[in-house]
Design an enzyme around this catalytic site. Sequence first.
Site, mmCIF file in Angstrom:
data_model
loop_
_atom_site.group_PDB
_atom_site.id
_atom_site.type_symbol
_atom_site.label_atom_id
_atom_site.label_comp_id
_atom_site.label_asym_id
_atom_site.label_seq_id
_atom_site.Cartn_x
_atom_site.Cartn_y
_atom_site.Cartn_z
ATOM 1 C CB CYS A 184 5.982 1.727 8.085
ATOM 2 S SG CYS A 184 5.564 0.312 7.059
ATOM 3 C CB CYS B 28 7.293 1.271 4.538
ATOM 4 S SG CYS B 28 5.654 1.062 5.209
ATOM 5 C CG ASP B 29 10.275 3.690 5.783
ATOM 6 O OD1 ASP B 29 10.036 3.748 4.571
ATOM 7 O OD2 ASP B 29 9.657 4.359 6.628
#
Length: 316
Positions: free
Chosen positions: A137, A140-141
């Site tokens: 992701c 997300c990261d």
Amino acid sequence: MENVIIIGSGPAGFTAALYAARADLSPICFEGDIYQGMLPGGQLMTTTEVENYPGYPEGTTGPQMMEEFRAQAARFGARFENKKVTAVDTSSRPFKVTVGSDEVLEAKAIIIATGATAKYLGIESEQTFMNRGVSACATCDGAVPRFRGTPLVVVGGGDTAVEEAIFLTKFASQVHLVHRRDQLRASKVMANRAIKHEKITTEWNTVVEEILGNDQDGVTGVRMKDTQTGETRELACSGYFCAIGHRPNSELFEDVLDLDENGYIKTLPDSSYTRIDGVFACGDVQDHVYRQAITAAGSGCMAAIDMTRWLEEQEA
Ligand code: NDP
């Protein structure tokens, strides 16, 4: 007889539990260990930093955020059980939900929030370096310091891979989009955007064989193989993003609800209603477009409101 059983425990399930609890329905949420050993809390349990969820100006971690979601719902009377739902019978009302091997509960309504699971290639080094340079992701990261100013690898050729690659160009020195064929599956517009992007190098007819790294630094590179020539080569990178698709966790409902061709539960437009009255779906098991904690939480809220109104209508 339960008013509502919530299946699943990510942001969608916990938000549905919060709203249902505040509607005095005393929901019970079966949160866990349902899918491939995933911890209760869903995909966020595998994420480290969460910096894009409003209300956390300093950021937080996925596990911390899920603990807080859960505690907030519990404060209003939601109940949680770390048990696996193994069958759902919606052929008549009240619905029957089997938990574990033989516990059967009856419920007036069901909210499905079982989420989705990112697919990985399945090579051992993905597990070895999980959260130490391996991610599924980028949203997300991607923004964490380790990925800034360094080369990154994205595997896949669909819209997700292209979107992730483009997103990562904000941080990376160069993004290598590794695709097993010589043509992207992604939509034309997206594909062209990636191909033309000066910070994206497309590695055609190439597969990742191994992620390279060590204990101290995490991921330091990948070993790739040309599928045409069989030649292998190494590429230095600090991050490996697997973007070969997600699998919605909808197996329990295959014969029960309408699923789209990728297995996502179909809901009626702008709602969480499924084709069965009294069964609602929210979060990543029905959303293949946004797949964010904030949108999952929003749809969990929608499911609880839809369910509460539906129950009131039934009981009127
Ligand atoms: P897709 O199934 O569309 O693409 C998966 C990609 O991964 C394919 O290119 C496939 O290769 C590759 N792949 C699959 N398995 C492997 C493997 N074992 N090794 C190497 N490569 C592999 O998944 P997406 O998540 O990209 O998209 C899912 C759906 O969501 C699509 O309908 C997409 O359009 C949609 N979506 C829409 C977005 C948007 O509109 N903004 C954003 C993201 C997704 P191959 O092509 O060779 O099969």
